[in-house]
Scaffold this motif. Structure first.
Motif, PDB file in Angstrom:
ATOM      1  N   LEU A 186       0.786  -1.184  -0.116  1.00  0.00           N
ATOM      2  CA  LEU A 186       0.007   0.196  -0.194  1.00  0.00           C
ATOM      3  C   LEU A 186       0.827   1.275   0.114  1.00  0.00           C
ATOM      4  O   LEU A 186       0.669   2.245  -0.666  1.00  0.00           O
ATOM      5  CB  LEU A 186      -1.017  -0.033   1.195  1.00  0.00           C
ATOM      6  N   PHE A 187       1.902   1.208   0.799  1.00  0.00           N
ATOM      7  CA  PHE A 187       2.795   2.284   0.817  1.00  0.00           C
ATOM      8  C   PHE A 187       3.594   2.584  -0.523  1.00  0.00           C
ATOM      9  O   PHE A 187       3.378   3.592  -0.991  1.00  0.00           O
ATOM     10  CB  PHE A 187       4.011   2.083   1.821  1.00  0.00           C
ATOM     11  N   THR A 188       3.742   1.516  -1.133  1.00  0.00           N
ATOM     12  CA  THR A 188       4.537   1.740  -2.551  1.00  0.00           C
ATOM     13  C   THR A 188       3.609   2.310  -3.498  1.00  0.00           C
ATOM     14  O   THR A 188       3.724   3.154  -4.499  1.00  0.00           O
ATOM     15  CB  THR A 188       5.075   0.631  -3.039  1.00  0.00           C
ATOM     16  N   GLU A 189       2.329   1.670  -3.319  1.00  0.00           N
ATOM     17  CA  GLU A 189       1.299   2.103  -4.238  1.00  0.00           C
ATOM     18  C   GLU A 189       0.836   3.702  -4.221  1.00  0.00           C
ATOM     19  O   GLU A 189       0.748   4.545  -5.154  1.00  0.00           O
ATOM     20  CB  GLU A 189      -0.134   1.334  -4.240  1.00  0.00           C
ATOM     21  N   GLY A 203      -4.355  13.967 -12.000  1.00  0.00           N
ATOM     22  CA  GLY A 203      -4.837  15.017 -11.483  1.00  0.00           C
ATOM     23  C   GLY A 203      -5.201  15.037 -10.089  1.00  0.00           C
ATOM     24  O   GLY A 203      -4.727  14.159  -9.302  1.00  0.00           O
ATOM     25  N   GLU A 204      -5.104  16.282  -9.576  1.00  0.00           N
ATOM     26  CA  GLU A 204      -5.463  16.392  -8.049  1.00  0.00           C
ATOM     27  C   GLU A 204      -6.560  15.484  -7.511  1.00  0.00           C
ATOM     28  O   GLU A 204      -6.651  15.269  -6.156  1.00  0.00           O
ATOM     29  CB  GLU A 204      -5.657  17.837  -7.685  1.00  0.00           C
ATOM     30  N   GLU A 205      -7.699  15.087  -8.428  1.00  0.00           N
ATOM     31  CA  GLU A 205      -8.764  14.284  -7.864  1.00  0.00           C
ATOM     32  C   GLU A 205      -8.471  13.004  -7.598  1.00  0.00           C
ATOM     33  O   GLU A 205      -9.033  12.247  -6.848  1.00  0.00           O
ATOM     34  CB  GLU A 205      -9.638  14.298  -9.006  1.00  0.00           C
ATOM     35  N   ALA A 206      -7.095  12.665  -7.806  1.00  0.00           N
ATOM     36  CA  ALA A 206      -6.345  11.291  -7.260  1.00  0.00           C
ATOM     37  C   ALA A 206      -6.045  11.482  -5.734  1.00  0.00           C
ATOM     38  O   ALA A 206      -5.870  10.392  -5.045  1.00  0.00           O
ATOM     39  CB  ALA A 206      -5.422  10.871  -7.992  1.00  0.00           C
ATOM     40  N   LEU A 207      -5.970  12.825  -5.127  1.00  0.00           N
ATOM     41  CA  LEU A 207      -5.457  12.934  -3.926  1.00  0.00           C
ATOM     42  C   LEU A 207      -6.204  12.203  -3.043  1.00  0.00           C
ATOM     43  O   LEU A 207      -5.846  11.707  -1.945  1.00  0.00           O
ATOM     44  CB  LEU A 207      -5.470  14.545  -3.455  1.00  0.00           C
ATOM     45  N   PRO A 208      -7.655  12.404  -2.971  1.00  0.00           N
ATOM     46  CA  PRO A 208      -8.387  11.659  -1.702  1.00  0.00           C
ATOM     47  C   PRO A 208      -8.029  10.008  -1.704  1.00  0.00           C
ATOM     48  O   PRO A 208      -8.044   9.409  -0.895  1.00  0.00           O
ATOM     49  CB  PRO A 208      -9.895  11.887  -2.083  1.00  0.00           C
ATOM     50  N   LYS A 209      -7.997   9.516  -3.016  1.00  0.00           N
ATOM     51  CA  LYS A 209      -7.623   7.998  -3.065  1.00  0.00           C
ATOM     52  C   LYS A 209      -6.364   7.744  -2.400  1.00  0.00           C
ATOM     53  O   LYS A 209      -6.097   6.800  -1.786  1.00  0.00           O
ATOM     54  CB  LYS A 209      -7.687   7.479  -4.735  1.00  0.00           C
ATOM     55  N   ILE A 210      -5.220   8.492  -2.763  1.00  0.00           N
ATOM     56  CA  ILE A 210      -3.965   8.526  -2.355  1.00  0.00           C
ATOM     57  C   ILE A 210      -4.100   8.484  -0.922  1.00  0.00           C
ATOM     58  O   ILE A 210      -3.331   7.625   0.045  1.00  0.00           O
ATOM     59  CB  ILE A 210      -2.858   9.370  -2.939  1.00  0.00           C
ATOM     60  N   GLN A 211      -4.783   9.385  -0.290  1.00  0.00           N
ATOM     61  CA  GLN A 211      -4.937   9.550   1.261  1.00  0.00           C
ATOM     62  C   GLN A 211      -5.760   8.576   1.734  1.00  0.00           C
ATOM     63  O   GLN A 211      -5.224   7.907   2.840  1.00  0.00           O
ATOM     64  CB  GLN A 211      -5.733  10.791   1.499  1.00  0.00           C
ATOM     65  N   ALA A 212      -6.598   7.747   1.153  1.00  0.00           N
ATOM     66  CA  ALA A 212      -7.235   6.506   1.543  1.00  0.00           C
ATOM     67  C   ALA A 212      -6.275   5.439   1.619  1.00  0.00           C
ATOM     68  O   ALA A 212      -6.415   4.719   2.735  1.00  0.00           O
ATOM     69  CB  ALA A 212      -8.464   6.482   0.805  1.00  0.00           C
ATOM     70  N   ILE A 213      -5.438   5.093   0.787  1.00  0.00           N
ATOM     71  CA  ILE A 213      -4.401   4.270   0.650  1.00  0.00           C
ATOM     72  C   ILE A 213      -3.470   4.589   1.728  1.00  0.00           C
ATOM     73  O   ILE A 213      -3.160   3.260   2.858  1.00  0.00           O
ATOM     74  CB  ILE A 213      -3.560   4.232  -0.582  1.00  0.00           C
TER      75      ILE A 213
END
Length: 400
Positions: A186-189, A203-213
């Motif tokens: 998960l960290f590497t992803e 795009g910045e819309e990916a930020l919530p998904k990254i934060q969730a990971i």
């Protein structure tokens, strides 16, 4: 510990203090008592390398002719040879290091792994990144359950913005953890996606998904400092400086963050006026790196923690490196003006700082006449010194 062992220990301490003659005497005594001890011979190699009258070339000959021939080859001795070759630094150093990986087919896998680690680290230190990656890949092949090496391969690919190599490293990580919900995977992803976002591939819309990971990984492994560092970077991107500070603080408590992360933590602390904390945190960065990594900020931290003379030296380095930069001249002048008001330095140093302040501020407006703060600082400097005519002349020039 034998008597020879005690002599060897004292000799090592003397070597650290550069007392070469006494260290040599104790080593000779230890050798006479236990001539078949490899540790004594290796200590002699270190003495020869550090002794300015001997040097690494003589140490290398001793290692080859007296140590390896007598005690046999090993990963530790090849690593020591690599260090000596690096100290000599011949033009063909890379080829010399590559030769150290030859002729080990009969070695055990553990021995080959030890040597692979040693050479990879030295290639990396020399910025021979392709060779370092190749060495770590070999280590990964030899040790199917070695997760740290696979993470290292991912980190190198990440630092080079090499997306295919990152994915390949993640696949090798998955061979070990066997679960995409594992905290390491998960960290590497999250890091891979964050890298893509910073490079405009997401795009910045990916930020919530990254934060969730990251949140998912932290729930599984709350004591991993690298996850907290990543969480801090995400918080900065969202403008949440308080969470960033908390995450950096947690990371610092759990591990030893890399210098770039420490610098970012320091910047956040300084922005809130927490200079003493930032100075303590700087102990985690080697002294030789602090000026280069922090520049003007290093001088500010020193000055605001009552280390005025070191702050002056740091500020001088900043201006010496870029003397034609008007903004840095202005900053330097203002810093020297503050030193001139300090009670922590001598009267002579205050006078010297005052003269440097005036010269640097004047130089800043020479270099960039449109810099309004420079003219205001110059006018203020002249008025403070009761130089009314010069202040009026500066005001006239500022209005041209």
């Amino acid at each position: 510990l034998t008597e020879a062992g005690r002599k060897l220990l004292r000799a090592e301490l003397l070597l650290m203090r550069k007392e070469y003659d006494e260290s040599r005497r104790l080593l000779q005594m230890a050798y006479e008592e236990e001539p078949d001890q490899l540790s004594v011979q290796r200590a002699a190699v270190r003495l020869l390398r550090q002794d300015p009258e001997q040097g690494p070339a003589k140490a290398l000959r001793f290692l080859d002719e007296r140590v390896i021939q007598r005690f046999g080859d090993s990963p530790a001795l090849r690593a020591e040879k690599a260090d000596l070759l690096m100290a000599i630094n011949d033009p063909n150093l890379r080829d010399q290091l590559m030769e150290l990986s030859e002729g080990i087919e009969e070695w055990s896998p553990d021995q080959q792994i030890q040597l692979g680690y040693a050479l990879a680290a030295r290639f990396y230190a020399l910025n021979l990144r392709d060779d370092a990656k190749a060495a770590w890949a070999t280590v990964a092949d030899l040790s199917p359950n070695d997760l740290p090496t696979r993470v290292k391969l991912f980190t190198m690919a990440h630092d080079e913005h090499d997306d295919p190599a990152m994915v390949a490293a993640q696949e090798r990580i998955l061979e070990v953890v066997r679960d995409k919900n594992d905290s390491t995977y998960l960290f590497t992803e999250a890091r891979r996606m964050f890298s893509q976002m910073r490079r405009g591939q997401l795009g910045e819309e990916a930020l919530p998904k990254i934060q969730a990971i990251v949140d998912q990984a932290l729930a599984k492994r709350p004591d991993w400092h690298d996850l907290h560092l990543l969480n801090a970077e995400l918080a900065i991107l969202r403008g949440d400086q308080q969470l960033a500070l908390e995450s950096y603080g947690r990371a610092a408590a759990l591990g030893r963050p890399h210098p770039a992360a420490v610098v970012q933590h320091v910047r956040l602390l300084v922005a809130r006026g927490r200079f003493q904390e930032s100075k303590i945190l700087l102990e985690r960065i080697p002294v030789a790196m602090r000026q280069r990594l922090l520049g003007q900020l290093y001088a500010e931290i020193l000055f605001n923690t009552e280390s005025v003379e070191p702050a002056m030296q740091s500020a001088q380095q900043v201006i010496d490196q870029d003397p034609e930069n008007a903004r840095k001249q202005l900053w330097y002048g203002q810093m020297m003006a503050r030193v001139a008001q300090s009670t922590l330095v001598s009267e002579e140093m205050r006078k010297d700082a005052d003269a440097k302040a005036g010269a640097a501020i004047a130089r800043s407006v020479e270099l960039e006449p449109k810099i309004q703060e420079g003219w205001l600082a110059l006018i203020s400097y002249h008025l403070m010194h009761q130089n009314r005519e010069q202040a009026e002349e500066a005001l006239r020039q500022a209005q041209l």
